[in-house]
Design a protein around this motif. Structure first.
Motif, PDB file in Angstrom:
ATOM      1  N   ASN A  48      47.801  49.847  26.605  1.00 57.24           N
ATOM      2  CA  ASN A  48      48.154  50.963  27.476  1.00 57.24           C
ATOM      3  C   ASN A  48      49.613  50.766  27.917  1.00 57.24           C
ATOM      4  OD1 ASN A  48      48.382  52.152  30.439  1.00 57.24           O
ATOM      5  ND2 ASN A  48      46.718  53.251  29.419  1.00 57.24           N
ATOM      6  N   PRO A  49      50.456  51.783  27.903  1.00 56.47           N
ATOM      7  CA  PRO A  49      50.189  53.220  27.741  1.00 56.47           C
ATOM      8  C   PRO A  49      50.098  53.686  26.289  1.00 56.47           C
ATOM      9  CG  PRO A  49      52.503  52.856  28.212  1.00 56.47           C
ATOM     10  CD  PRO A  49      51.851  51.514  28.270  1.00 56.47           C
ATOM     11  N   TYR A  50      50.333  52.804  25.325  1.00 61.11           N
ATOM     12  CA  TYR A  50      50.174  53.145  23.908  1.00 61.11           C
ATOM     13  C   TYR A  50      49.441  51.990  23.243  1.00 61.11           C
ATOM     14  CZ  TYR A  50      54.283  50.111  23.714  1.00 61.11           C
ATOM     15  OH  TYR A  50      55.137  49.053  23.861  1.00 61.11           O
ATOM     16  N   GLN A  51      49.081  52.169  21.971  1.00 61.34           N
ATOM     17  CA  GLN A  51      48.323  51.151  21.248  1.00 61.34           C
ATOM     18  C   GLN A  51      49.230  50.497  20.201  1.00 61.34           C
ATOM     19  OE1 GLN A  51      44.526  50.756  21.253  1.00 61.34           O
ATOM     20  NE2 GLN A  51      44.733  51.704  23.254  1.00 61.34           N
ATOM     21  N   MET A  52      49.505  49.196  20.382  1.00 59.11           N
ATOM     22  CA  MET A  52      50.378  48.510  19.438  1.00 59.11           C
ATOM     23  C   MET A  52      50.260  46.996  19.601  1.00 59.11           C
ATOM     24  SD  MET A  52      52.642  48.818  17.019  1.00 59.11           S
ATOM     25  CE  MET A  52      53.169  50.532  17.188  1.00 59.11           C
ATOM     26  N   VAL A  53      50.152  46.306  18.469  1.00 58.81           N
ATOM     27  CA  VAL A  53      50.273  44.852  18.448  1.00 58.81           C
ATOM     28  C   VAL A  53      51.537  44.545  17.659  1.00 58.81           C
ATOM     29  CG1 VAL A  53      49.263  42.652  17.759  1.00 58.81           C
ATOM     30  CG2 VAL A  53      47.775  44.525  18.500  1.00 58.81           C
ATOM     31  N   LYS A  54      52.441  43.764  18.268  1.00 55.77           N
ATOM     32  CA  LYS A  54      53.719  43.486  17.615  1.00 55.77           C
ATOM     33  C   LYS A  54      54.079  42.022  17.749  1.00 55.77           C
ATOM     34  CE  LYS A  54      58.548  44.928  17.287  1.00 55.77           C
ATOM     35  NZ  LYS A  54      59.566  45.912  17.706  1.00 55.77           N
ATOM     36  N   ASP A  55      54.455  41.409  16.618  1.00 53.70           N
ATOM     37  CA  ASP A  55      54.945  40.031  16.621  1.00 53.70           C
ATOM     38  C   ASP A  55      56.447  40.073  16.840  1.00 53.70           C
ATOM     39  OD1 ASP A  55      55.921  37.399  15.506  1.00 53.70           O
ATOM     40  OD2 ASP A  55      53.771  37.131  15.263  1.00 53.70           O
ATOM     41  N   LEU A  56      56.909  39.381  17.865  1.00 53.44           N
ATOM     42  CA  LEU A  56      58.314  39.454  18.236  1.00 53.44           C
ATOM     43  C   LEU A  56      59.208  38.605  17.347  1.00 53.44           C
ATOM     44  CD1 LEU A  56      57.920  39.335  22.126  1.00 53.44           C
ATOM     45  CD2 LEU A  56      57.898  41.295  20.583  1.00 53.44           C
ATOM     46  N   ARG A  57      58.646  37.721  16.548  1.00 61.55           N
ATOM     47  CA  ARG A  57      59.444  36.906  15.630  1.00 61.55           C
ATOM     48  C   ARG A  57      59.679  37.647  14.321  1.00 61.55           C
ATOM     49  NH1 ARG A  57      55.102  32.483  14.939  1.00 61.55           N
ATOM     50  NH2 ARG A  57      54.072  34.469  14.497  1.00 61.55           N
ATOM     51  N   THR A  58      58.613  38.201  13.766  1.00 59.67           N
ATOM     52  CA  THR A  58      58.689  38.818  12.443  1.00 59.67           C
ATOM     53  C   THR A  58      58.914  40.323  12.490  1.00 59.67           C
ATOM     54  OG1 THR A  58      56.306  39.264  12.337  1.00 59.67           O
ATOM     55  CG2 THR A  58      57.045  37.070  11.651  1.00 59.67           C
ATOM     56  N   GLU A  59      58.722  40.927  13.662  1.00 58.77           N
ATOM     57  CA  GLU A  59      58.789  42.380  13.842  1.00 58.77           C
ATOM     58  C   GLU A  59      57.614  43.102  13.177  1.00 58.77           C
ATOM     59  OE1 GLU A  59      61.053  43.869  15.821  1.00 58.77           O
ATOM     60  OE2 GLU A  59      61.792  41.860  16.264  1.00 58.77           O
ATOM     61  N   HIS A  60      56.638  42.337  12.660  1.00 64.40           N
ATOM     62  CA  HIS A  60      55.463  42.985  12.070  1.00 64.40           C
ATOM     63  C   HIS A  60      54.621  43.593  13.187  1.00 64.40           C
ATOM     64  CE1 HIS A  60      52.385  43.786   9.072  1.00 64.40           C
ATOM     65  NE2 HIS A  60      51.494  43.387   9.956  1.00 64.40           N
ATOM     66  N   GLU A  61      54.096  44.788  12.944  1.00 68.24           N
ATOM     67  CA  GLU A  61      53.321  45.462  13.978  1.00 68.24           C
ATOM     68  C   GLU A  61      52.178  46.263  13.374  1.00 68.24           C
ATOM     69  OE1 GLU A  61      55.889  49.531  14.663  1.00 68.24           O
ATOM     70  OE2 GLU A  61      56.611  47.715  15.661  1.00 68.24           O
ATOM     71  N   SER A  62      51.219  46.579  14.228  1.00 65.68           N
ATOM     72  CA  SER A  62      50.058  47.373  13.815  1.00 65.68           C
ATOM     73  C   SER A  62      49.606  48.247  14.972  1.00 65.68           C
ATOM     74  CB  SER A  62      48.909  46.455  13.386  1.00 65.68           C
ATOM     75  OG  SER A  62      47.715  47.201  13.168  1.00 65.68           O
ATOM     76  N   GLY A  63      49.290  49.500  14.651  1.00 63.23           N
ATOM     77  CA  GLY A  63      48.759  50.399  15.667  1.00 63.23           C
ATOM     78  C   GLY A  63      47.247  50.295  15.793  1.00 63.23           C
ATOM     79  N   ASN A  64      46.615  49.541  14.894  1.00 66.89           N
ATOM     80  CA  ASN A  64      45.162  49.372  14.922  1.00 66.89           C
ATOM     81  C   ASN A  64      44.809  48.176  15.806  1.00 66.89           C
ATOM     82  OD1 ASN A  64      42.420  49.365  14.420  1.00 66.89           O
ATOM     83  ND2 ASN A  64      42.594  48.588  12.323  1.00 66.89           N
ATOM     84  N   THR A  65      44.946  48.352  17.096  1.00 64.60           N
ATOM     85  CA  THR A  65      44.746  47.229  18.019  1.00 64.60           C
ATOM     86  C   THR A  65      43.318  46.706  17.982  1.00 64.60           C
ATOM     87  OG1 THR A  65      44.316  48.806  19.822  1.00 64.60           O
ATOM     88  CG2 THR A  65      46.568  47.991  19.590  1.00 64.60           C
TER      89      THR A  65
END
Length: 371
Positions: free
Chosen positions: A327-344
């Motif tokens: 919240n307020p949005y759906q996101m998992v993000k790795d701060l080292r690799t910049e890899h991310e996914s909206g499928n939390t």
């Protein structure tokens, strides 16, 4: 998918797989398998149980690796022919099946390629994962439980065995800390990139006013040692405390002083185990954890990266390596690799292979080698 596109993709995968086969050196692996099979056939093999387990375990790992690579090679060799036959016969369903198989083979070869990047001294070992709740109160304790579930679900997806050694439950909900082993080839090398501080942002289910809460948890991953590893821990350097197990359990829980806590006096390292009914069994398991942590300390000191490898992080603002935002949005993000996914939800259900692979590639690009 056009024919030329399909052929080009198969050719590219063939080049990648050929490179992987060279790195793995299948001939050398087959030679070692033959030598190990001779040892397994010896009538006195089990006179030394520790060595027997090492030999049979190594044989199983090598055979599985060879079977995996040769199986992928066969699937790839068959793929282009199957696609050509489907096109010639005008079989749209078979063409679609071939395209789907191409995607599966691509993913499998990509994962195998990442495996070749795991060349650290202990990367092939089982992994000991410790999770500790950090800043954030009850939400942090609940986050620690969510992370434990995430890694267990990840292991289950791959058919890996998980053994929980110790759990310290928080008063209201969740966990103060937990330690568990993931038993699989390359479990340590794979999961070691998960070490660090993880951050959760969500509407707190424990806040009556429904406010957004930020909480943290620290993850430490160390390799499980074998008896041949030289980690000598004199008895006089260890303080042993026994106590009653806590938390959910059967009749033996909270009835006997079976749980064991070991303190390594020179370093202040503390580990505990309460998963077994017997005090002796818990002490043996705790010693496995202690030696693994002491090895991590030793290697870290040798390389002058003590805090990084111990997982001795603050688990608070400023040092997180991955954010889980609900919240307020759906996101998992790795701060080292910049890899991310909206499928939390998928990530929290154990779909973290892409994050792990990105972490392994990032570590190699940065020139950071594992223990």
């Amino acid at each position: 998918m056009a024919t030329i596109d399909f052929a080009d993709q198969v050719k590219a995968l063939d080049q990648t797989l050929t490179s992987v086969e060279k790195v793995l050196d299948l001939d050398a692996m087959r030679k070692e398998i033959a030598e190990l099979q001779e040892q397994v056939g010896a009538p006195d093999l089990w006179d030394d149980q520790a060595n027997a387990q090492r030999v049979t375990g190594r044989l199983s790992v090598l055979q599985a690796e060879v079977d995996k690579v040769t199986g992928l090679r066969q699937r790839l060799d068959d793929l282009e022919l199957l696609h050509e036959m489907a096109l010639e016969e005008g079989d749209d369903a078979s063409v679609a099946d071939a395209a789907a198989e191409l995607v599966r083979v691509h993913k499998s070869i990509e994962a195998l390629e990442v495996r070749t990047l795991l060349s650290g001294e202990y990367d092939m070992r089982d992994a000991l994962v410790s999770i500790r709740s950090g800043a954030g109160g009850v939400d942090a304790a609940d986050f620690a439980l969510m992370l434990q579930r995430m890694y267990i679900r990840w292991a289950e997806r791959h058919g890996y065995t998980v053994e929980i050694y110790d759990v310290s439950y928080a008063e209201e909900a969740g966990l103060k800390s937990t330690t568990f082993a993931v038993k699989a080839p390359y479990a340590y090398g794979t999961l070691s990139v998960e070490s660090g501080t993880h951050r959760l942002v969500r509407i707190s289910p424990f806040d009556n006013q429904g406010r957004r809460q930020t909480s943290f948890a620290a993850i430490e991953v160390v390799p499980v040692l074998e008896q041949t590893d030289e980690i000598d821990v004199p008895d006089e350097e260890i303080r042993v405390d026994v106590y009653r197990s806590s938390g959910p359990g059967g009749q033996s829980v909270n009835t006997t002083d079976s749980a064991v806590r070991l303190t390594h006096i020179p370093t202040g390292t503390v580990v505990s185990c309460q998963n077994e009914k017997s005090q002796l069994q818990n002490k043996a398991s705790a010693m496995v954890i202690l030696k693994a942590k002491l090895l991590a300390l030793k290697k870290a000191e040798e390389r002058a990266h003590l805090d990084e490898l111990r997982g001795d992080v603050q688990a608070s603002w400023g040092d997180q390596m991955r954010n889980y935002v609900l919240n307020p949005y759906q996101m998992v993000k790795d701060l080292r690799t910049e890899h991310e996914s909206g499928n939390t939800q998928g990530v929290l259900d154990g779909e973290i292979d892409d994050f792990i692979e990105a972490g392994i590639r990032w570590r190699r690009e940065q020139g950071v080698e594992n223990v």
